[in-house]
Design an enzyme around this catalytic site. Sequence first.
Site, mmCIF file in Angstrom:
data_model
loop_
_atom_site.group_PDB
_atom_site.id
_atom_site.type_symbol
_atom_site.label_atom_id
_atom_site.label_comp_id
_atom_site.label_asym_id
_atom_site.label_seq_id
_atom_site.Cartn_x
_atom_site.Cartn_y
_atom_site.Cartn_z
ATOM 1 N N PHE A 1 -2.664 46.429 -5.281
ATOM 2 C CA PHE A 1 -2.142 45.373 -4.049
ATOM 3 C C PHE A 1 -2.690 44.016 -3.918
ATOM 4 O O PHE A 1 -2.224 43.376 -3.241
ATOM 5 C CB PHE A 1 -2.163 46.067 -2.530
ATOM 6 C CG PHE A 1 -1.203 47.505 -2.835
ATOM 7 C CD1 PHE A 1 0.205 47.236 -3.159
ATOM 8 C CD2 PHE A 1 -1.678 48.609 -2.754
ATOM 9 C CE1 PHE A 1 1.038 48.530 -3.075
ATOM 10 C CE2 PHE A 1 -0.932 49.866 -2.786
ATOM 11 C CZ PHE A 1 0.407 49.769 -2.739
ATOM 12 N N HIS B 1 2.056 40.812 0.378
ATOM 13 C CA HIS B 1 1.834 41.867 1.474
ATOM 14 C C HIS B 1 0.265 41.682 1.936
ATOM 15 O O HIS B 1 0.240 42.060 3.008
ATOM 16 C CB HIS B 1 2.453 42.970 1.338
ATOM 17 C CG HIS B 1 3.197 43.627 2.302
ATOM 18 N ND1 HIS B 1 3.863 43.025 3.363
ATOM 19 C CD2 HIS B 1 3.586 45.124 2.619
ATOM 20 C CE1 HIS B 1 4.471 43.838 4.220
ATOM 21 N NE2 HIS B 1 4.473 45.048 3.899
ATOM 22 N N MET C 1 -2.132 52.377 5.093
ATOM 23 C CA MET C 1 -0.992 51.762 4.490
ATOM 24 C C MET C 1 -0.436 50.797 5.470
ATOM 25 O O MET C 1 -0.593 51.152 6.718
ATOM 26 C CB MET C 1 0.143 52.521 3.744
ATOM 27 C CG MET C 1 -0.339 53.366 2.762
ATOM 28 S SD MET C 1 -1.239 52.614 1.395
ATOM 29 C CE MET C 1 0.222 51.835 0.398
ATOM 30 N N ASN D 1 2.251 49.998 6.957
ATOM 31 C CA ASN D 1 3.097 50.497 8.160
ATOM 32 C C ASN D 1 2.234 51.372 9.208
ATOM 33 O O ASN D 1 2.834 51.580 10.134
ATOM 34 C CB ASN D 1 4.409 51.081 7.880
ATOM 35 C CG ASN D 1 4.164 52.245 7.061
ATOM 36 O OD1 ASN D 1 3.106 52.607 6.706
ATOM 37 N ND2 ASN D 1 5.288 52.974 6.550
ATOM 38 N N ASN E 1 6.432 45.787 9.206
ATOM 39 C CA ASN E 1 6.103 47.024 9.701
ATOM 40 C C ASN E 1 4.806 47.187 10.238
ATOM 41 O O ASN E 1 4.323 48.164 11.230
ATOM 42 C CB ASN E 1 6.380 48.027 8.756
ATOM 43 C CG ASN E 1 7.842 48.147 8.381
ATOM 44 O OD1 ASN E 1 8.841 48.012 9.440
ATOM 45 N ND2 ASN E 1 8.299 48.387 7.325
#
Length: 190
Positions: free
Chosen positions: A14, A19, A64, A66, A112
Amino acid sequence: MKCIVGLGNIGKRFEQTRHNIGFEVIDFMLEQNRFSLDKQKFKGAYTIERLAGEKVMFIEPMTMMNLSGEAVAPLMKYYDIDIEDLIVLYDDLDLPQGEIRLRQKGSAGGHNGMKSIIQMLGTDQFKRIRIGVDRPSNGMAIVDYVLQKFSNQEMETMNKVIEHSARAIEAYIESNRFDRVMNEYNGEIK
């Protein structure tokens, strides 16, 4: 004590994705000041340091995206941090790439990670820095787009955005005047 939270997803795959831009700003600030996230508690990696004479906690949730609130809320409670001292950095699809928007409060705007923090804190009355990553122009699914790495050309722009965001945080810590910092730092980064 000020509390600066960068949002992202954990894991190498990631890194440098849209994000994870919140993590990128925190990492930049840590590197510039020779700090490191040397503590873990309540699903968050964090450190408490002095910056511009102020005590500052930097947090990267180890959940994560969210579930970010599961790290932020317990750490704030444990260290008795006031909601007015919280700033959250996160990616925003509704802002053009190369632009940031500082806000005193607001809704999650479909993000989120922010939804989780708002839910766990029971309020949306906290400062945030929204970092523009734009929307996909080619019909790509949003989930694929935000988890896609920036291109080299995009990363040139985003490195300026990361530095600009870090300067905005430092200016706030030095002045304790978020309204002034908003006026100076909101908008497109040249």
